[in-house]
Design an enzyme around this catalytic site. Structure first.
Site, mmCIF file in Angstrom:
data_model
loop_
_atom_site.group_PDB
_atom_site.id
_atom_site.type_symbol
_atom_site.label_atom_id
_atom_site.label_comp_id
_atom_site.label_asym_id
_atom_site.label_seq_id
_atom_site.Cartn_x
_atom_site.Cartn_y
_atom_site.Cartn_z
ATOM 1 N N LYS A 14 0.834 -1.215 0.000
ATOM 2 C CA LYS A 14 0.000 0.000 0.000
ATOM 3 C C LYS A 14 0.870 1.266 0.000
ATOM 4 O O LYS A 14 0.640 2.176 -0.784
ATOM 5 C CB LYS A 14 -0.931 0.019 1.235
ATOM 6 C CG LYS A 14 -1.924 -1.146 1.279
ATOM 7 C CD LYS A 14 -2.925 -0.999 2.425
ATOM 8 C CE LYS A 14 -2.310 -1.116 3.809
ATOM 9 N NZ LYS A 14 -1.911 -2.477 4.189
ATOM 10 N N ARG A 89 -10.338 0.130 7.650
ATOM 11 C CA ARG A 89 -9.958 -1.253 7.963
ATOM 12 C C ARG A 89 -11.111 -2.043 8.538
ATOM 13 O O ARG A 89 -10.948 -3.222 8.840
ATOM 14 C CB ARG A 89 -8.834 -1.242 8.985
ATOM 15 C CG ARG A 89 -7.425 -1.269 8.403
ATOM 16 C CD ARG A 89 -6.465 -1.112 9.564
ATOM 17 N NE ARG A 89 -5.211 -1.765 9.360
ATOM 18 C CZ ARG A 89 -4.133 -1.191 8.847
ATOM 19 N NH1 ARG A 89 -4.183 0.034 8.390
ATOM 20 N NH2 ARG A 89 -3.008 -1.866 8.759
ATOM 21 N N ARG A 128 11.445 -6.446 5.835
ATOM 22 C CA ARG A 128 11.289 -5.046 6.257
ATOM 23 C C ARG A 128 11.744 -4.868 7.714
ATOM 24 O O ARG A 128 12.273 -3.831 8.088
ATOM 25 C CB ARG A 128 9.831 -4.611 6.094
ATOM 26 C CG ARG A 128 9.604 -3.140 6.375
ATOM 27 C CD ARG A 128 8.226 -2.678 5.969
ATOM 28 N NE ARG A 128 7.214 -3.108 6.918
ATOM 29 C CZ ARG A 128 5.909 -2.887 6.777
ATOM 30 N NH1 ARG A 128 5.450 -2.271 5.701
ATOM 31 N NH2 ARG A 128 5.058 -3.283 7.692
ATOM 32 N N ARG A 134 10.681 -1.906 12.282
ATOM 33 C CA ARG A 134 9.380 -1.572 12.880
ATOM 34 C C ARG A 134 9.032 -2.596 13.960
ATOM 35 O O ARG A 134 9.134 -3.800 13.735
ATOM 36 C CB ARG A 134 8.305 -1.573 11.786
ATOM 37 C CG ARG A 134 7.731 -0.205 11.529
ATOM 38 C CD ARG A 134 6.766 -0.219 10.382
ATOM 39 N NE ARG A 134 5.538 -0.950 10.683
ATOM 40 C CZ ARG A 134 4.492 -0.986 9.868
ATOM 41 N NH1 ARG A 134 4.536 -0.361 8.716
ATOM 42 N NH2 ARG A 134 3.429 -1.662 10.204
ATOM 43 N N ARG A 145 -1.572 -9.702 12.994
ATOM 44 C CA ARG A 145 -2.085 -8.720 12.033
ATOM 45 C C ARG A 145 -2.776 -9.422 10.861
ATOM 46 O O ARG A 145 -3.797 -8.932 10.356
ATOM 47 C CB ARG A 145 -0.948 -7.814 11.541
ATOM 48 C CG ARG A 145 -0.545 -6.779 12.607
ATOM 49 C CD ARG A 145 0.889 -6.299 12.457
ATOM 50 N NE ARG A 145 1.155 -5.635 11.206
ATOM 51 C CZ ARG A 145 2.380 -5.512 10.678
ATOM 52 N NH1 ARG A 145 3.429 -6.022 11.293
ATOM 53 N NH2 ARG A 145 2.532 -4.894 9.535
#
Ligand code: ATP
Ligand code: MG
Length: 193
Positions: A14, A89, A128, A134, A145
């Site tokens: 995204k 969401r 990532r 993160r 998630r």
């Protein structure tokens, strides 16, 4: 430019495609994840609340999220269109977005859905984690998630289809980032003709 809602699972791209759309068409960009991470970084009250949910892989409550979104939208430049990245969401957020935009004489424009298999997503997010560090990109939180996405967010896809604005792009068919973005650009151009 029409507004764009970019929709997909964690790690579906995204943010990446939003940046490319912004670069090409000069639109505004609201990433709710980025907004929340900035609040956390600045140590605000909102940031403290958000951190508890994000670290658990859970969603921030709808009422709070809807307020954040509306105030962020009102700070965007007018007339060039906005990409909503990470919002809505839930069905409740989608209904609220539609109402909020209608109150301002705007509409949702088009929805771009990114479909990517979970094993590909997991590999990307773990990568990532190494590159960006993160806190919620660890295997256990990623799994949570995915569960939240499957149960609370994925059903929204049909909601957008009923609104008649869903455009789906599948990684398994388009195969590369270049293939994906070319198809997305075509759709955005077509919608704005
Ligand atoms: P990616 O950005 O790679 O697609 P992602 O979708 O999991 O991954 P973000 O959109 O950055 O990541 O969101 C990170 C976290 O912020 C979410 O897991 C959630 O806790 C919170 N969050 C972001 N947007 C919302 C929203 N619209 N409603 C509720 N919580 C949100
Ligand atoms: Mg993102």
């Amino acid at each position: 430019m029409k507004n764009i809602i970019i929709f997909g699972a964690p790690g579906s791209g995204k943010g990446t495609y939003s940046d490319m759309i912004v670069e090409k068409f000069g639109m505004g960009h609201i990433s709710t994840g980025d907004v929340l991470r900035a609040e956390i970084k600045n140590g605000t009250e909102l940031g403290k609340i958000a951190k508890g949910y994000i670290d658990e892989g859970q969603l921030i409550p709808d009422s709070l999220m809807v307020d954040i979104l509306a105030s962020t939208y009102d700070r965007q430049p007018k007339g060039c269109g906005v990409i909503f990245d990470g919002f809505p969401r839930t069905i409740a957020q989608a209904e609220a977005l539609k109402t909020m935009l209608a109150e301002r004489g705007d509409d949702m424009g088009l929805m771009i859905e990114l479909v990517v298999e979970e094993d590909v997503l997991m590999a990307r997010l773990l990568n990532r984690a190494i590159e960006q560090g993160r806190a919620d990109d660890n295997k256990e939180t990623i799994q949570k998630r995915f569960d939240v996405y499957r149960t609370q967010t994925a059903p929204l896809s049909e909601w957008f289809a009923k609104e008649g604005i869903r455009h789906t792009f599948a990684w398994s068919e388009l195969k590369t980032k270049e293939g994906m973005i070319e198809a997305i650009f075509q759709t955005v151009e077509q919608a704005n003709k």
